[in-house]
Scaffold this motif. Structure first.
Motif, short mmCIF file in Angstrom:
data_model
loop_
_atom_site.label_atom_id
_atom_site.label_comp_id
_atom_site.label_asym_id
_atom_site.label_seq_id
_atom_site.Cartn_x
_atom_site.Cartn_y
_atom_site.Cartn_z
N SER A 177 46.49 -19.51 42.21
CA SER A 177 47.57 -18.53 42.23
C SER A 177 47.53 -17.72 43.53
CB SER A 177 47.46 -17.59 41.03
OG SER A 177 46.24 -16.87 41.07
N TYR A 228 53.97 -16.68 41.32
CA TYR A 228 52.64 -16.65 41.93
C TYR A 228 51.86 -17.95 41.78
CZ TYR A 228 53.92 -11.76 41.93
OH TYR A 228 54.60 -10.59 42.12
N VAL A 229 52.49 -18.99 41.25
CA VAL A 229 51.85 -20.32 41.19
C VAL A 229 52.86 -21.37 41.66
CG1 VAL A 229 50.05 -19.89 39.47
CG2 VAL A 229 52.38 -20.40 38.71
N TYR A 239 51.50 -24.96 42.26
CA TYR A 239 51.17 -25.60 40.99
C TYR A 239 52.45 -26.03 40.27
CZ TYR A 239 49.17 -26.06 36.26
OH TYR A 239 48.78 -26.52 35.03
N SER A 261 41.76 -17.46 35.02
CA SER A 261 42.95 -16.72 35.44
C SER A 261 42.93 -15.30 34.87
CB SER A 261 44.22 -17.45 34.98
OG SER A 261 44.33 -18.71 35.59
#
Length: 263
Positions: free
Chosen positions: A101, A156-157, A160, A201
């Motif tokens: 992240s 924020y990812v 991913y 996380s």
């Protein structure tokens, strides 16, 4: 989810399944489900130690191979090793993955490339290893463990999410290419699941924001209408069904296991 054990105790007997990222969490749960249904299972991971518990517990039915799924040469060697012992691979579960992240404006190229490498390229490399044999036999099951991040965006990812969206696209395209060859290709998309990735996380949120662990956890479960984390066995149940004969007409699908977060 249908419990296939209720109709036949070993519906996958005689089949060889390979599960990547099988040392813990969702991957371990999937491997255990497949083993319990009679499949011979190769568990693949970067580190040998986490895989040994399964190998020892299911002696003769389970073997371990090591590889970084983003390394083409290592993947080829691992799959050849797996097939030399248990025969051709009938079921492939691409579970290996990582999540990093960072705000997009602070994300560097190395992070972007790493997320694509392990989550998307690794999936592609593993599929390439099993397809020739599956096509020759006229049968096969490929299940990609993606994420709800493959079906929607999360802040924020971004890297991913981009990689997991890529896995969904790959799943759909391959399903069409292989539909007439007896091979199904599907994705399972867990929401936030009680695994080391989520625990790490939560720890990062606590460290960066000063919130309590309970407050950080609340942020992760609030998107799930059931108000909880998904359990690894719940994801494994969905994968198991897709690997069985009852799912022969299911291909190209992305099944959310997320308590209703994605509909």
């Amino acid at each position: 989810m249908m419990n296939m054990a209720s109709t036949h105790p070993t519906p996958l007997a005689g089949q060889h399944a390979l599960v990547t990222g099988a040392g813990q969490g969702i991957g371990e749960a999937i491997a255990r489900q497949l083993l319990a249904r009679g499949a011979k299972v190769t568990v693949l991971g970067r580190r040998a130690a986490p895989l040994q518990t399964l190998v020892e517990e299911y002696a003769g039915q389970c073997q371990a191979v090591q590889a970084d799924v983003a390394n083409a040469e290592a993947v080829q060697a691992a799959f050849e090793n797996a097939a030399s012992t248990f025969g051709g691979i009938d079921i492939l579960v691409n579970n290996a993955g990582q999540a990093a992240s960072a705000p997009f404006m602070k994300m560097d190229l190395a992070t972007w490339n790493a997320m694509l490498a392990v989550n998307l390229t690794g999936t592609m490399l593993c599929i390439q290893q099993v397809l020739p044999g599956m096509v020759a036999r006229g049968a096969g099951r490929i299940v990609n463990v993606a994420s709800t991040a493959g079906l929607k965006g999360y802040g924020y990812v971004s890297a991913y999410c981009a990689a997991k969206h890529g896995v969904i696209g790959l799943t759909r395209s391959l399903a069409l290419e292989l539909a007439s060859k007896g091979i199904t290709v599907n994705a399972v998309c867990p929401g936030y699941t009680e695994t080391d990735i989520v625990r790490d996380s939560i720890a990062r949120v606590v460290q960066k924001t000063g919130r309590s662990e309970e407050q950080a956890m609340a942020e992760f479960v609030k998107g799930n209408p059931q108000g909880r984390l998904v359990q690894p066995n719940e994801v494994a149940d969905a994968v198991l069904w897709l690997c069985g004969s009852g799912a022969s007409a299911i291909t190209g699908q992305s099944i959310a296991v997320a308590g209703g977060e994605v509909m």
